[in-house]
Design an enzyme around this catalytic site. Structure first.
Site, PDB file in Angstrom:
ATOM      1  N   ASN A 151       0.799  -1.226   0.000  1.00 53.27           N
ATOM      2  CA  ASN A 151       0.000   0.000   0.000  1.00 53.27           C
ATOM      3  C   ASN A 151       0.832   1.276   0.000  1.00 53.27           C
ATOM      4  OD1 ASN A 151       0.620  -1.052   2.689  1.00 53.27           O
ATOM      5  ND2 ASN A 151      -0.428   0.745   3.443  1.00 53.27           N
ATOM      6  N   GLN A 181      -5.186  -3.660  -2.106  1.00 52.36           N
ATOM      7  CA  GLN A 181      -4.742  -2.748  -3.169  1.00 52.36           C
ATOM      8  C   GLN A 181      -4.792  -3.380  -4.562  1.00 52.36           C
ATOM      9  OE1 GLN A 181      -4.166   0.446  -2.874  1.00 52.36           O
ATOM     10  NE2 GLN A 181      -4.181   0.603  -0.639  1.00 52.36           N
ATOM     11  N   CYS A 328      -3.377   4.531   7.670  1.00 50.47           N
ATOM     12  CA  CYS A 328      -3.552   3.793   8.923  1.00 50.47           C
ATOM     13  C   CYS A 328      -2.365   4.006   9.868  1.00 50.47           C
ATOM     14  CB  CYS A 328      -3.738   2.304   8.636  1.00 50.47           C
ATOM     15  SG  CYS A 328      -5.291   1.954   7.787  1.00 50.47           S
TER      16      CYS A 328
END
Length: 387
Positions: A151, A181, A328
């Site tokens: 990611n 992804q 995140c």
């Protein structure tokens, strides 16, 4: 001000079709899908249709799709379920050095419970070395878990080759892939590629937030983490989120129908952007895979002498939205990117790294807007740093 959204690896704008379908279900098919009356059957039909669409993209059976609240729940369920299922046979788990927090934090939890977690080596682009997997997998290895597309860097792991290698060496070992992804953007066929478990999320593909699914190979039984009314064939209890499930199916179907054309466009944008930036501004390098390699929708660059967080906010003033790393990870500012650390970047270099990620609503003009803004912003920020 014109908005240029280039943070599509973090989340995507929902498609018009997905939004329309969500609204339609909320307004008309609001019955409980577990109810036996007609209103419940109307709602259940939307779930059945979405499950069918998602399975077709994977070339898998519809009953292998289990809806969850998103990829984090899917990965929690897969990893902890695999560990619980395999604990009598062994406690050895293999993973990569650059996993998403949804995997990393679960593996830390399992380590505290006594499981042995071992990391696989990667090459300079971040890709797992198959030879290292061949050397490290053991008869007591119960799980191999990794990202398909990273990611942060866009590095693509060889999951097709990994699946065969894992099961040739240790047939009982489970293989979990985080395909957040890649699902509906690039081909990924779990049944053909010998993937046992696979996590996905709708909001990365122009669907709503708060919905995803876990693919579970047909015939594989994992312990359930959520008990209750027995929904999702007794695997994941709780009334199904029918509007979002319908929106997920619509978004995935739309994106998959155009994935080849879109991938070609994004690859062109990526090449044009890095070439223009390197021609116009000195001290810009690519992190991870070369611009010609890796996923088409992710470009990770390092801008020397400019902190990415500062650059991110400077670009925001031009209406341009990019990322300094995984969204995140923003809740853990003291934890530097494992993905960039795995390819040899120092903490200072990681601080200078910027992720630009494309999606279906970007245009050629967006690329030109980034180059124009960077030409103005980067020299200014460097002067400020040098003072």
């Amino acid at each position: 001000m014109r908005e240029v959204y280039l943070d599509n690896a973090a989340t995507t704008k929902p498609s018009e079709r997905a939004v329309q379908l969500i609204k339609e279900v909320l307004e008309s098919a609001y019955g409980n899908p577990s109810s036996l009356h007609r209103k419940g059957q109307e709602a259940e039909k939307y779930i059945r249709q979405a499950r069918m669409k998602l399975a077709q993209i994977l070339m898998a059976e519809p009953e292998t799709i289990f809806f969850t609240s998103g990829a984090t729940e899917s990965s929690n369920t897969a990893i902890r379920g695999a560990a619980e299922r395999g604990k009598r046979r062994g406690q050895h788990i293999l993973t990569s050095r650059s996993e998403h927090a949804a995997t990393r934090e679960n593996l830390r939890f399992l380590q505290d419970q006594g499981y042995e977690v071992e990391e696989l080596e990667n090459d300079a682009t971040g890709q797992i070395r198959l030879q290292d997997l061949q050397q490290k997998i053991r008869p007591d290895t119960i799980l191999v878990t990794c990202l398909h597309v990273n990611n942060e860097t866009g590095c693509i792991n060889p999951v097709q080759e990994m699946g065969k290698l894992i099961h040739q060496n240790t047939p009982e070992c489970l293989f979990h892939v985080d395909a957040v992804q890649s699902f509906a953007k690039y081909p990924v066929y779990p049944k053909r590629w010998e993937i046992d478990l696979m996590s996905t999320s709708a909001h990365k593909i122009n669907g709503p937030k708060g919905i995803g699914f876990l693919y579970i190979r047909r015939g594989l039984h994992l312990p359930s983490l959520i008990l209750g009314g027995g929904q999702e064939r007794h695997f994941r209890s709780g009334t199904e989120n029918v509007p979002f499930i319908a929106g997920f199916g619509a978004a995935a179907e739309e994106l998959w129908q155009q994935h080849e054309e879109l991938t070609a466009k994004m690859q062109q944008w990526k090449l044009k952007l890095i070439q223009a930036l390197q021609q116009e501004i000195d001290g810009i390098t690519c992190n991870g895979a070369s611009p010609e390699g890796g996923a088409a929708h992710i470009l990770n660059i390092r801008v020397e002498q400019v902190r990415s967080e500062v650059l991110l906010h400077a670009l925001e003033e031009y209406g341009i939205y990019v990322s300094s790393g995984s969204a995140c990870a923003s809740n853990k500012p003291d934890e530097k990117s494992p993905a960039l650390h795995a390819i040899g970047l120092t903490a200072a270099e990681i601080d200078e790294s910027l992720r630009i990620s494309f999606g279906r609503y970007n245009t050629e003009e967006d690329i030109q807007a980034v180059v124009s803004a960077m030409k103005q912003v980067v020299p200014m920020l460097r002067r400020f740093v040098r003072k």
